[in-house]
Design an enzyme around this catalytic site. Structure first.
Site, PDB file in Angstrom:
ATOM      1  N   LYS A 275       0.840  -1.199   0.000  1.00 42.73           N
ATOM      2  CA  LYS A 275       0.000   0.000   0.000  1.00 42.73           C
ATOM      3  C   LYS A 275       0.875   1.248   0.000  1.00 42.73           C
ATOM      4  O   LYS A 275       1.945   1.242   0.616  1.00 42.73           O
ATOM      5  CB  LYS A 275      -0.834   0.055   1.290  1.00 42.73           C
ATOM      6  CG  LYS A 275      -1.960  -0.943   1.379  1.00 42.73           C
ATOM      7  CD  LYS A 275      -2.705  -0.785   2.697  1.00 42.73           C
ATOM      8  CE  LYS A 275      -3.789  -1.824   2.864  1.00 42.73           C
ATOM      9  NZ  LYS A 275      -4.897  -1.695   1.906  1.00 42.73           N
ATOM     10  N   ARG A 349     -10.022 -11.652   2.450  1.00 42.17           N
ATOM     11  CA  ARG A 349     -10.875 -12.713   1.902  1.00 42.17           C
ATOM     12  C   ARG A 349     -10.188 -14.072   1.943  1.00 42.17           C
ATOM     13  O   ARG A 349     -10.846 -15.097   2.005  1.00 42.17           O
ATOM     14  CB  ARG A 349     -11.314 -12.331   0.474  1.00 42.17           C
ATOM     15  CG  ARG A 349     -10.190 -12.200  -0.501  1.00 42.17           C
ATOM     16  CD  ARG A 349     -10.605 -11.433  -1.760  1.00 42.17           C
ATOM     17  NE  ARG A 349     -10.720  -9.981  -1.514  1.00 42.17           N
ATOM     18  CZ  ARG A 349     -11.070  -9.101  -2.427  1.00 42.17           C
ATOM     19  NH1 ARG A 349     -11.364  -9.490  -3.654  1.00 42.17           N
ATOM     20  NH2 ARG A 349     -11.152  -7.819  -2.132  1.00 42.17           N
TER      21      ARG A 349
HETATM   22  N1  BES Z   1      -7.865  -3.763   4.700  1.00 44.83           N
HETATM   23  C1  BES Z   1      -8.092  -3.381   3.361  1.00 44.83           C
HETATM   24  C2  BES Z   1      -9.408  -2.658   3.144  1.00 44.83           C
HETATM   25  C3  BES Z   1      -9.577  -1.317   3.799  1.00 44.83           C
HETATM   26  C4  BES Z   1      -9.385  -0.172   3.061  1.00 44.83           C
HETATM   27  C5  BES Z   1      -9.993  -1.203   5.099  1.00 44.83           C
HETATM   28  C6  BES Z   1      -9.580   1.056   3.633  1.00 44.83           C
HETATM   29  C7  BES Z   1     -10.180   0.031   5.675  1.00 44.83           C
HETATM   30  C8  BES Z   1      -9.985   1.164   4.933  1.00 44.83           C
HETATM   31  C9  BES Z   1      -8.104  -4.623   2.462  1.00 44.83           C
HETATM   32  O1  BES Z   1      -7.317  -5.685   2.871  1.00 44.83           O
HETATM   33  C10 BES Z   1      -7.620  -4.185   1.117  1.00 44.83           C
HETATM   34  O2  BES Z   1      -6.510  -3.737   1.046  1.00 44.83           O
HETATM   35  N2  BES Z   1      -8.460  -4.315   0.097  1.00 44.83           N
HETATM   36  C11 BES Z   1      -8.111  -3.912  -1.211  1.00 44.83           C
HETATM   37  C12 BES Z   1      -8.666  -4.936  -2.166  1.00 44.83           C
HETATM   38  C13 BES Z   1      -8.171  -4.786  -3.567  1.00 44.83           C
HETATM   39  C14 BES Z   1      -6.697  -5.085  -3.634  1.00 44.83           C
HETATM   40  C15 BES Z   1      -8.949  -5.718  -4.459  1.00 44.83           C
HETATM   41  C16 BES Z   1      -8.753  -2.550  -1.476  1.00 44.83           C
HETATM   42  O3  BES Z   1      -9.849  -2.300  -1.005  1.00 44.83           O
HETATM   43  O4  BES Z   1      -8.108  -1.734  -2.137  1.00 44.83           O
HETATM   44 ZN    ZN Z   2      -5.282  -5.537   2.216  1.00 47.29          ZN
END
Ligand code: BES
Ligand code: ZN
Ligand code: ZN
Length: 497
Positions: A275, A349
Site C-alpha cells: 500500500k 478474503r
Molecule cells: N484492509 C483493506 C481494506 C480497507 C481499506 C480497510 C480502507 C479500511 C480502509 C483490504 O485488505 C484491502 O486492502 N483491500 C483492497 C482490495 C483490492 C486489492 C482488491 C482494497 O480495497 O483496495
Molecule cells: Zn489488504
C-alpha cells in the site's frame, strides 16, 4: 460504573450534572422547556433569543449551579427534530454530553428521559452512550491523560414505568457498551503492541473471565487442518498466525449455533502488493471485525444468553519479506478450492475463506462475518453505514433489523452472479481480485464461494470501524458488537432453530 434508575422530576435529583435533551422544534411554552425556563428565571428564553441555543443536534450548553435546582450543572443537549429522534440519537447525544463534561471531575451524571421513546430502549441507549463516553483512546499518552471520574449514571424518568424492564436494559446496555469499549481498546492498539499471538492470548484471558470455551490453533494445527489461506497471508510476517475459536454453549444441546466470523489482520501493509504510505497509516485497524467478534462474545458470555454461539477469528499480520506470498501464487484453501492470488492486499478474503469453511463443521443456522474488507465499500457508503451482503432474504432481514434496533446502520449491496464471472481465473478455481469496479461486491462474491450455501451475511465495515475523520470522537467505534449481541439474543433462533 454504577447505574441507577430514579423515578423523579428532572429538577429534584441531586447529582453533579443533569443531561436534558431539548428539541429544536418543540413547543417552548410547555413541558420541559417551560419548566426549565421557570427554574432558570427566564434565562433559557433569553439564551434562545440570542440564537446561541437552537436545540440543533449535538449542541451542548452548560448551566453551572442554577439556583433552586439540586443538580450542580444542567447540561442542555440539542436533540434535533422530534421526528428524527431515535435510540441512535439518544446514544450519540449522551455520549457527546458526557464527554463534554468529562474533564470536570464529575462523579454522578444524570440523564433525563424525554417521553418520545419507550423507556427500556431509551434506558439502554442512554447507558450505552454514557459508558461509551467513558472510554478514552489515550493509553499511550503520558501527559494530559484523561481522568475518568464518572462513578454513577442515574437514569431519570418522571413517567410511570416498569422498573424491572428498565433495570434489565440498563444492565444490558452497560454490559454491551463495556464490551464495545473492550473492542475499541483492542482495535486502537498499534501493530507493535498487538500481533497474532498477543491478540489470541488477550482473547483467551477474556474468554476465561467471561465463561467462554476457548481454543487457539497455532501454525502447526493450521497446517494440519489445511488452512492454506491463513497460512499464505501469514507467511510474510515474523509473527505466526493464530485461529481463535470461542464457544458459548448455553442453549439446548440440539440447537444449531450461530457462528460469528471476524477478520483479524493486526496490520495490513498490503504485502508485496504494498500500500502507499497514506493508505497504510490506519491499517492497525484491519483487525476491527475480529475484535468486534471478541467483544460480542464477551457480552454474550457476561449476559449468559441461553443460546449456542461460536466466534471464529483468524489472526494474521500481512507483511513484506523474502518469505511473503507473491502476486501470481496459487494457494489451496481449507475447502480444497484453489485460489490465484493476484493481489496480496486482498488478504482479508483469503483468511475469511478458511474461517467460513471452518464454520461449516458446526452446522450453523446462521453465519455472520464482519470485516474491514474493501476500500470500495468506503467509496460506496462512506462512514455512516456498513455494507451488508447476503445469500438469504430471511437472514438479511433479521440481521438488518437487529442492527437497526441497536443503532448500527447497514445498507444492502448486491450479490448477483454476474459479478462472479469477474473472479474467473485461467489457472485456478478462483482469483482473489475482480478488477476495478464493484470491488466490495466482488469481495463478497469471493467469500460466498466458501460458505457452503448456509444462511450467511457479510458485513463490510471498512468505512465504519473508526469515527469519521472530522468527528469529535477519535479512533475505533467498536461497530458490530451491538448488532452481533442483538442477533444472538433475538428471535431468530426461536423461529428457525
Ligand atoms: N484492509 C483493506 C481494506 C480497507 C481499506 C480497510 C480502507 C479500511 C480502509 C483490504 O485488505 C484491502 O486492502 N483491500 C483492497 C482490495 C483490492 C486489492 C482488491 C482494497 O480495497 O483496495
Ligand atoms: Zn489488504
Ligand atoms: Zn486488509
Amino acid at each position: 460504573m454504577n447505574i441507577r434508575l430514579v423515578e423523579s422530576r428532572w429538577d429534584a435529583v441531586e447529582c453533579d450534572a443533569m443531561v436534558l435533551p431539548l428539541f429544536e422544534d418543540e413547543d417552548h411554552a410547555q413541558g420541559l422547556p417551560a419548566e426549565l425556563d421557570a427554574r432558570l428565571g427566564g434565562l433559557y428564553s433569553e439564551l434562545r433569543e440570542t440564537e446561541e441555543w437552537k436545540g440543533e443536534r449535538d449542541q451542548v450548553t452548560v448551566f453551572y449551579r442554577p439556583a433552586g435546582v439540586p443538580a450542580a450543572r444542567l447540561i442542555l443537549v440539542g436533540a434535533g427534530k422530534r421526528s428524527e429522534y431515535d435510540t441512535h440519537s439518544i446514544r450519540l447525544l449522551i455520549q457527546k454530553a458526557v464527554r463534554r463534561v468529562k474533564g470536570y471531575h464529575l462523579k454522578r451524571v444524570a440523564i433525563y428521559k424525554r417521553s418520545l421513546i419507550e423507556a427500556p430502549m431509551a434506558a439502554r441507549a442512554g447507558v450505552e452512550g454514557a459508558v461509551l463516553a467513558a472510554y478514552e483512546g489515550d493509553d499511550y499518552k503520558t501527559l494530559e491523560k484523561s481522568k475518568d471520574f464518572i462513578e454513577e449514571v442515574i437514569f431519570v424518568t418522571s413517567e410511570a414505568v416498569d422498573r424491572s424492564a428498565i433495570e434489565a436494559e440498563l444492565t444490558r446496555g452497560r454490559i454491551v457498551a463495556e464490551a464495545t469499549n473492550f473492542t475499541r481498546q483492542l482495535v486502537n492498539q498499534p501493530g507493535n503492541a498487538i500481533n497474532p499471538p498477543i491478540l489470541a492470548e488477550q482473547a483467551r484471558t477474556m474468554a476465561e473471565k467471561f465463561g467462554l470455551d476457548v481454543e487457539i490453533l497455532g501454525e502447526q494445527e493450521l497446517r494440519e487442518e489445511g488452512m492454506g489461506g491463513v497460512l499464505a497471508v501469514a507467511k510474510g510476517s515474523d509473527e505466526p498466525a493464530r485461529f481463535i475459536v470461542l464457544k458459548h454453549r448455553r442453549g439446548p444441546e440440539d440447537e444449531n449455533p450461530i457462528v460469528f466470523v471476524g477478520k483479524g489482520v493486526t496490520f495490513d501493509s498490503g504485502g508485496l502488493s504494498i500500500k502507499p504510505s497514506e493508505a497504510m497509516e490506519d491499517m492497525k485497524c484491519d483487525k476491527a471485525g475480529g475484535c468486534a467478534v471478541l467483544g460480542a462474545m464477551r457480552a454474550i458470555g457476561e449476559l449468559g444468553l441461553e443460546r449456542n454461539v461460536i466466534g471464529l477469528v483468524p489472526v494474521v499480520e500481512n507483511m513484506v519479506s523474502g518469505r511473503a506470498q507473491r502476486p501470481g501464487d496459487v494457494i489451496r484453501a481449507l475447502n480444497g478450492k484453489t485460489i490465484e492470488v493476484l493481489n496480496t492486499d486482498a488478504e482479508g478474503r483469503l483468511i475469511l475463506a478458511d474461517a467460513l469453511t471452518y464454520a461449516q463443521r458446526y452446522h450453523p443456522q446462521l453465519v455472520v462475518d464482519l470485516a474491514t474488507l474493501t476500500g470500495a465499500c468506503v467509496v460506496a457508503l462512506g462512514h455512516f453505514r456498513a455494507g451488508i451482503f447476503s445469500n438469504s432474504e430471511e437472514a438479511c432481514r433479521r440481521v438488518s433489523e437487529a442492527a437497526e434496533r441497536c443503532g448500527e446502520r447497514l445498507w444492502r449491496l448486491p450479490l448477483d452472479d454476474d459479478y462472479r464471472t469477474l473472479l474467473k481465473s485461467p489457472i485456478a478455481d478462483i482469483k482473489n481480485i475482480g478488477g476495478r469496479w464493484g470491488g466490495a461486491v466482488t469481495a463478497a462474491k469471493f467469500l460466498e464461494e466458501f460458505v457452503g450455501g448456509l444462511p450467511w451475511c457479510h458485513l463490510d465495515i471498512a468505512g465504519v470501524d473508526q469515527y469519521p475523520p472530522d468527528f469529535s470522537i477519535k479512533g475505533a467505534t467498536g461497530f458490530g458488537v451491538r448488532t452481533l449481541v442483538e442477533i444472538a439474543s433475538g428471535g431468530f433462533l426461536a423461529e428457525h432453530g
